[in-house]
Design an enzyme around this catalytic site. Structure first.
Site, PDB file in Angstrom:
ATOM      1  N   CYS A 132       0.853  -1.192   0.000  1.00 18.05           N
ATOM      2  CA  CYS A 132       0.000   0.000   0.000  1.00 18.05           C
ATOM      3  C   CYS A 132       0.886   1.238   0.000  1.00 18.05           C
ATOM      4  CB  CYS A 132      -0.930   0.036   1.206  1.00 18.05           C
ATOM      5  SG  CYS A 132      -1.850   1.593   1.281  1.00 18.05           S
ATOM      6  N   GLY A 254      -5.166  -4.949 -12.431  1.00 17.05           N
ATOM      7  CA  GLY A 254      -4.693  -3.635 -12.847  1.00 17.05           C
ATOM      8  C   GLY A 254      -5.511  -3.179 -14.040  1.00 17.05           C
ATOM      9  N   THR A 277     -10.905  -1.221  -9.628  1.00 16.42           N
ATOM     10  CA  THR A 277     -11.571   0.057  -9.876  1.00 16.42           C
ATOM     11  C   THR A 277     -12.895  -0.092 -10.633  1.00 16.42           C
ATOM     12  OG1 THR A 277      -9.408   1.088  -9.869  1.00 16.42           O
ATOM     13  CG2 THR A 277     -11.173   2.359 -10.863  1.00 16.42           C
TER      14      THR A 277
END
Lengths: 314, 309
Positions: A132, A254, A277
């Site tokens: 992170c 990704g 996402t």
């Protein structure tokens, strides 16, 4: 003809290879209105730390060309509240549950968290978030003049943490890697040598966006992690590089938005993929990819998804 | 805010009309029966304005009005069960939205978030709420004014000449709406509020109409002239304006509900991106600061709960 989407990640058997990326799916409950959670290959929780974390000050996100910058700072209720409040819902879903953990200090915290999770039968696997980019305390002081570094930016630190956790749990262990390195294969190999069952890549790419008029960064913390389709080519390249160097399965992620982008990751060498996402934009992305993969395989007369893994012609 | 347990839906919804009302301001009507049926003032929808990855994220827009009609009536009508959104085409997302044509479909998620907690007591002259709109913050307050009026008029006051007299003998009061805009060209929904029986006062930043200054200054001025305590403040607008309204309302002990604007990545409560800092009580009863999601716990917050940065 029967299509086989089943894959294995260490001792973890998945009905299909479509999972979600940590931090993009909350603790699954928010998605129950949009999809049948039972259809997922696996669920990966938002990262848990030992103590609750308040997270970073806002603004925490901003949109970029085909991408998203975020610096949430691992806001989470801590392991106690996670077990009390989030686990009851998660354990009832009935798909493999992968709990993502991170450390605010050293590998001791990973070990304590793993010991706690090891005792919970419904936890199928542990994902080590050593990558992170948005919390200082997840970083290790360097001996040289360089100030801070992510654990996953250093093969030795990666080895130490994975080895330490491996020592306390028999559950499947996944190590999540950072793309913010010169050579990701070194880190993947260190994790493999230390006994991880799989590597997950990539975490977000460090980025920055500036509000020109104000001359200030758009994210309160300045730098942030970039995700979304903008980073997909970087991720696919890294999966391919790692695939050539390790024997353990790769969970690729990704910027996966649809079936076609998911297929890129299988061809590059991923045994499973994670949607990140895209969950924010279309909460049904995972389900659409699962049926899309079935259709693709049927159309191309491929019986088993495993035939695709690493099938890149080069 | 009360938890509104309407199920959030994701659906392809048909554009009925998308009208340029003036300058860069647009009003879009979208057929969305499920959303229209359950939406509450202050809730929002999250729209994918185009099919591609540019822009990547959805755009959250508060619900401006709904035109929900029971199925029995809607069968004869072409425009039915729709939601109305008011927006300014200022960025990539809203510009693309402004180009969407009737008959096209948009992917809409909603109704999302927690809306305004509606005061169900009847209005009297010395008992009435103030609605404060800053810029685009006007949009959800029209829906709120409609709902407030609906609630009040259910407790039907008897007519006495031109004045309405409530059952308790008091004269019916009007809602006061304060609209703040950059210039007179940016004043939105003045007629809509008037048609709903509201008293409307205007402020503009440049003084081109009404009070010169921010609408929070206008509020302070109005309050100092009041002979009574307003029952409630409902406000929507930019953060700095809400911060000032919050200060004024807390000072005068007027309960205020503020609808916040925030950048959102997901709008469904998972990304933790749209947070604001609020006071909260922990298990031991002590006050703890924490971040609260504008998209989930909000967008409407009680003013004295917010910790402004």
């Amino acid at each position: 003809m029967g299509i086989n989407l089943k894959v294995k990640i260490g001792k973890l058997q998945l009905n299909n290879p479509v999972m979600v990326a940590s931090g993009t799916f909350g603790y699954a409950e928010e998605f129950k209105d949009f999809i049948d959670l039972k259809k997922l290959g696996a669920i990966v929780t938002k990262t848990i730390t030992l103590k609750p974390r308040m997270g970073n000050p806002p603004p925490r996100t901003c949109e970029t060309p085909a991408g998203l910058l975020n610096s949430i700072g691992l806001e989470n209720p801590g392991i106690d509240k996670f077990i009390q409040e989030k686990l009851p819902f998660l354990r009832k879903i009935g798909v493999p549950l992968i709990v993502s953990i991170a450390s605010e200090g050293d590998s001791e915290e990973f070990v304590s968290l793993a010991r706690r999770l090891d005792k919970i039968p419904e936890v199928s696997a542990i994902e080590l978030n050593i990558s992170c980019p948005n919390i200082k305390s997840n970083q290790k002081p360097e001996t040289s003049n360089q100030s801070y570094k992510l654990i996953s930016q250093d093969p030795n630190s990666t080895y130490e943490v994975v080895k330490a956790v491996r020592g306390v749990t028999k559950k499947a262990l996944i190590t999540k890697l950072s793309p913010n390195v010169t050579d990701i294969t070194e880190i993947a190999q260190a994790a493999e040598a230390a006994g991880t069952d799989a590597v997950a890549l990539i975490n977000t790419l460090m980025g920055m966006s500036i509000e020109v008029k104000a001359g200030r960064p758009k994210i309160a913390m300045g730098t942030a992690g970039l995700s979304g389709p903008a980073i997909r080519p970087v991720a696919v390249r890294m999966v391919w590089e790692v695939y050539k160097k390790v024997k353990i399965p790769i969970i690729g992620m990704g910027g996966i938005m649809d079936t076609s982008s998911a297929l890129e990751f299988f061809i590059a060498g991923s045994s499973a993929i994670a949607v990140g996402t895209a969950n924010f934009i279309n909460p049904r992305t995972t389900i659409e990819i699962i049926s899309g993969l079935e259709k693709y395989l049927a159309r191309n007369k491929i019986k088993d998804i495993k035939e695709l893994i690493g099938s890149l012609k080069i | 805010m009360p938890k509104i347990k309407s199920k959030v839906k994701s659906q392809k919804s048909k554009v009925i009309s998308n009208r340029n009302i003036k300058d860069n301001y647009f009003e879009i009507i979208i057929e969305a029966p499920e959303i229209a049926k359950s939406a509450q003032p202050g809730q929002f929808v999250n729209i994918k304005v185009s099919d591609g990855i540019e822009p990547l994220l959805r755009r959250p827009l508060s619900i401006h009005r709904i035109s929900y009609q029971p199925p029995a009536i809607s069968r004869q009508q072409r425009i039915k069960n729709s939601i109305v959104l008011l927006y300014e085409a200022v960025g990539k997302g809203t510009e693309i939205l402004s180009q969407r044509r009737p008959g096209e479909f948009l992917d809409v998620i909603g109704p999302s978030g927690n809306g305004f907690n509606i005061d169900r007591r009847p209005l009297t002259v010395d008992y009435r709420p103030i609605l404060i709109a800053g810029g685009m913050g006007t949009a959800p307050l029209v829906f709120l004014a409609e709902k407030l009026r609906e609630v009040k008029s259910k407790k039907a006051p008897a007519k006495a000449g031109s004045r309405q007299i409530l059952s308790n003998g008091r004269e019916k009061g009007k809602m006061l709406v304060l609209i703040g805009a950059r210039t007179r060209k940016d004043i939105l929904c003045e007629e809509e509020f008037k048609n709903l029986g509201c008293e409307v006062k205007i402020s503009t930043d440049d003084g081109s109409r009404g009070f010169k200054g921010y609408v929070s200054d206008l509020l302070a001025k109005e309050l100092s002239a009041f002979s009574y305590q307003p029952s409630a403040i409902y406000a929507c607008g930019p953060k700095l304006l809400l911060k000032e309204i919050s200060r004024i309302s807390c000072e005068r002990n007027i309960p205020a509900q503020l609808s916040l604007e925030s950048h959102m990545a997901c709008g469904i409560g998972v990304c933790m991106g749209c947070v604001i800092k609020v006071k909260s009580k922990n298990a031991k009863g002590k006050t703890d600061d924490k971040y609260s999601r504008v998209c989930k716990e909000g967008p409407v917050f009680v003013a004295n709960q917010i910790l402004w940065e």
